[in-house]
Design a protein around this motif. Structure first.
Motif, PDB file in Angstrom:
ATOM      1  N   VAL A 138       0.462 -62.897 -40.862  1.00  9.92           N
ATOM      2  CA  VAL A 138       1.811 -62.575 -41.356  1.00  9.92           C
ATOM      3  C   VAL A 138       1.935 -61.066 -41.563  1.00  9.92           C
ATOM      4  O   VAL A 138       2.435 -60.591 -42.577  1.00  9.92           O
ATOM      5  CB  VAL A 138       2.164 -63.381 -42.619  1.00  9.92           C
ATOM      6  N   ASN A 139       1.443 -60.292 -40.594  1.00  7.43           N
ATOM      7  CA  ASN A 139       1.637 -58.843 -40.599  1.00  7.43           C
ATOM      8  C   ASN A 139       2.953 -58.466 -39.951  1.00  7.43           C
ATOM      9  O   ASN A 139       3.323 -57.291 -39.937  1.00  7.43           O
ATOM     10  CB  ASN A 139       0.491 -58.143 -39.865  1.00  7.43           C
ATOM     11  N   ASP A 140       3.638 -59.426 -39.403  1.00  2.44           N
ATOM     12  CA  ASP A 140       5.006 -59.294 -38.918  1.00  2.44           C
ATOM     13  C   ASP A 140       5.484 -60.669 -38.527  1.00  2.44           C
ATOM     14  O   ASP A 140       4.694 -61.601 -38.309  1.00  2.44           O
ATOM     15  CB  ASP A 140       5.095 -58.325 -37.732  1.00  2.44           C
ATOM     16  N   GLY A 141       6.787 -60.833 -38.449  1.00  2.00           N
ATOM     17  CA  GLY A 141       7.380 -62.095 -38.051  1.00  2.00           C
ATOM     18  C   GLY A 141       8.808 -61.875 -37.612  1.00  2.00           C
ATOM     19  O   GLY A 141       9.395 -60.816 -37.837  1.00  2.00           O
ATOM     20  N   ILE A 142       9.376 -62.902 -36.971  1.00  2.00           N
ATOM     21  CA  ILE A 142      10.751 -62.790 -36.497  1.00  2.00           C
ATOM     22  C   ILE A 142      11.380 -64.167 -36.476  1.00  2.00           C
ATOM     23  O   ILE A 142      10.710 -65.171 -36.231  1.00  2.00           O
ATOM     24  CB  ILE A 142      10.799 -62.139 -35.095  1.00  2.00           C
ATOM     25  N   THR A 173      17.421 -72.668 -36.326  1.00  2.00           N
ATOM     26  CA  THR A 173      16.677 -71.447 -36.627  1.00  2.00           C
ATOM     27  C   THR A 173      15.289 -71.583 -36.016  1.00  2.00           C
ATOM     28  O   THR A 173      14.642 -72.620 -36.133  1.00  2.00           O
ATOM     29  CB  THR A 173      16.545 -71.216 -38.140  1.00  2.00           C
ATOM     30  N   VAL A 174      14.841 -70.531 -35.344  1.00  2.00           N
ATOM     31  CA  VAL A 174      13.546 -70.512 -34.669  1.00  2.00           C
ATOM     32  C   VAL A 174      12.763 -69.317 -35.200  1.00  2.00           C
ATOM     33  O   VAL A 174      13.330 -68.229 -35.365  1.00  2.00           O
ATOM     34  CB  VAL A 174      13.724 -70.396 -33.140  1.00  2.00           C
ATOM     35  N   ASP A 175      11.467 -69.500 -35.471  1.00  2.00           N
ATOM     36  CA  ASP A 175      10.690 -68.386 -36.016  1.00  2.00           C
ATOM     37  C   ASP A 175       9.247 -68.423 -35.555  1.00  2.00           C
ATOM     38  O   ASP A 175       8.720 -69.477 -35.188  1.00  2.00           O
ATOM     39  CB  ASP A 175      10.730 -68.387 -37.546  1.00  2.00           C
ATOM     40  N   THR A 176       8.617 -67.267 -35.605  1.00  2.00           N
ATOM     41  CA  THR A 176       7.173 -67.158 -35.391  1.00  2.00           C
ATOM     42  C   THR A 176       6.649 -65.956 -36.159  1.00  2.00           C
ATOM     43  O   THR A 176       7.370 -64.971 -36.367  1.00  2.00           O
ATOM     44  CB  THR A 176       6.834 -67.038 -33.892  1.00  2.00           C
ATOM     45  N   PHE A 177       5.395 -66.058 -36.598  1.00  2.00           N
ATOM     46  CA  PHE A 177       4.696 -64.986 -37.300  1.00  2.00           C
ATOM     47  C   PHE A 177       3.328 -64.783 -36.650  1.00  2.00           C
ATOM     48  O   PHE A 177       2.833 -65.658 -35.943  1.00  2.00           O
ATOM     49  CB  PHE A 177       4.484 -65.332 -38.779  1.00  2.00           C
ATOM     50  N   THR A 178       2.731 -63.649 -36.928  1.00  2.00           N
ATOM     51  CA  THR A 178       1.327 -63.486 -36.559  1.00  2.00           C
ATOM     52  C   THR A 178       0.473 -64.324 -37.506  1.00  2.00           C
ATOM     53  O   THR A 178       0.932 -64.797 -38.547  1.00  2.00           O
ATOM     54  CB  THR A 178       0.898 -62.017 -36.644  1.00  2.00           C
ATOM     55  N   GLU A 179      -0.798 -64.517 -37.147  1.00  2.00           N
ATOM     56  CA  GLU A 179      -1.682 -65.335 -37.982  1.00  2.00           C
ATOM     57  C   GLU A 179      -1.926 -64.730 -39.360  1.00  2.00           C
ATOM     58  O   GLU A 179      -2.267 -65.448 -40.297  1.00  2.00           O
ATOM     59  CB  GLU A 179      -3.025 -65.522 -37.279  1.00  2.00           C
ATOM     60  N   LEU A 194       5.218 -71.329 -33.001  1.00  2.00           N
ATOM     61  CA  LEU A 194       6.672 -71.159 -32.980  1.00  2.00           C
ATOM     62  C   LEU A 194       7.320 -72.417 -33.541  1.00  2.00           C
ATOM     63  O   LEU A 194       6.987 -73.529 -33.118  1.00  2.00           O
ATOM     64  CB  LEU A 194       7.138 -70.918 -31.546  1.00  2.00           C
ATOM     65  N   PHE A 195       8.250 -72.252 -34.490  1.00  2.00           N
ATOM     66  CA  PHE A 195       8.874 -73.393 -35.148  1.00  2.00           C
ATOM     67  C   PHE A 195      10.366 -73.452 -34.841  1.00  2.00           C
ATOM     68  O   PHE A 195      11.070 -72.446 -34.886  1.00  2.00           O
ATOM     69  CB  PHE A 195       8.672 -73.319 -36.663  1.00  2.00           C
TER      70      PHE A 195
END
Length: 306
Positions: free
Chosen positions: A51-55, A43-49, A134-135
């Motif tokens: 957390v106003n959106d993420g995926i 699983t790979v994810d990233t958010f804005t600083e 990105l994680f």
């Protein structure tokens, strides 16, 4: 007598296997090992600083296209800008996250309305709200467990963000923290979800995290971990131009975000830590073409053994 569907099923099982065996023998050379980092647990994810959106992208959730890319698609109407949710020009809207793996590298492409340098003139402590990190989680554990055990990998790809690691690139043994408190953001994913539910309007209204539901148990909903706190630097990254993305087979016209941030990095640091799976590969002649068929065979075996 077998019906038409059953015949197709049998063909799907045996024809690709025979084809790959034929390819392997056709090379006339002994097989070597190729390694894959991306697996069905990844699983790979990233958010804005803020957390106003993420995926998030869950490997295997969506098919891999003919160029080797797999895409996670986020809601086009769940980016939060104050009391505005979604809408044209919302700077925090994320549209997609895409991955591609080659023999040596992992490719990443993020499509959204925010540029690599973020948004200036904000209420953040430094006046800028940008991308988090990105994680990558290659285990079957949830994000919190992998984080607590140091099993995460992270990529700092935005030089203006508030990451606590100094250099752009891939890190191993990563732990994550939240930087929302200094970026006028949400303290938790639950708060973000509630804001979207309260104020979003129009088609596709509602929070989303791409391949994962907004209220997924993969993340601790009381937290907003979005940035690397610590880690071991493994390798630098290389940004990709539009022409390089096109050459890699990425579909530049598929999404409406104002910016596509793309880069690749060497995956050997991931493999060296035991997170890659080896499969036979012809040593000459057919290369990645036969390798792709081997992956297809593996998927078919899983499907028909279920």
């Amino acid at each position: 007598m077998l019906n038409y569907t059953a015949k197709l099923s049998i063909s799907a099982k045996f024809i690709p296997i025979a084809t790959v065996c034929g390819l392997l023998f056709a090379t006339g050379e002994s097989a070597q090992a190729a390694t894959f980092a991306l697996n069905e647990d990844t699983t790979v994810d990233t958010f804005t600083e803020c957390v106003n959106d993420g995926i998030a992208l869950k490997v295997g959730k969506n098919p891999v296209d003919e160029s080797g890319w797999q895409y996670a698609i986020d809601s086009f109407n769940d980016g939060v800008d104050g009391l505005q949710v979604g809408g044209d020009g919302n700077p925090y809207e994320i549209y997609s996250l895409a991955l591609k793996e080659t023999k040596d590298s992992l490719f990443v492409a993020i499509n959204g309305n925010m540029s690599l340098t973020g948004v200036d003139g904000t209420s953040a402590e430094d006046g800028n709200i940008g991308w988090g990190d990105l994680f990558f989680n290659f285990t079957d554990q949830d994000f919190t467990t992998a984080n607590n055990q140091g099993d995460l990998f992270g990529v700092r790809f935005a030089g203006t963000n508030d990451s606590l690691v100094p250099n752009l690139g891939l890190y191993g043994n990563v732990t994550a923290i939240s930087t929302t408190d200094i970026n006028s953001g949400f303290e938790s994913l639950a708060e973000y979800n509630q804001r979207v539910n309260d104020f979003c309007q129009g088609a596709g209204c509602g929070p989303s995290l791409g391949d994962l539901p907004a209220d997924t148990s993969y993340f601790d909903q009381s937290q907003s971990l979005n940035t690397i706190s610590s880690g071991e630097f493994l390798t630098s990254l290389m940004y990709l131009s539009e022409s390089e993305l096109l050459a890699a087979g990425y579909d530049l016209n598929r999404f409406d975000g104002e910016h596509t941030i793309a880069f690749k990095f060497d995956k050997s640091g991931i493999c060296d830590r035991g997170y890659c799976t080896s499969v036979p590969e012809p040593s000459a002649g057919l290369g990645l073409a036969a390798l792709g068929l081997m992956v297809g065979v593996s998927q078919l075996r899983k499907r028909y053994s279920a």
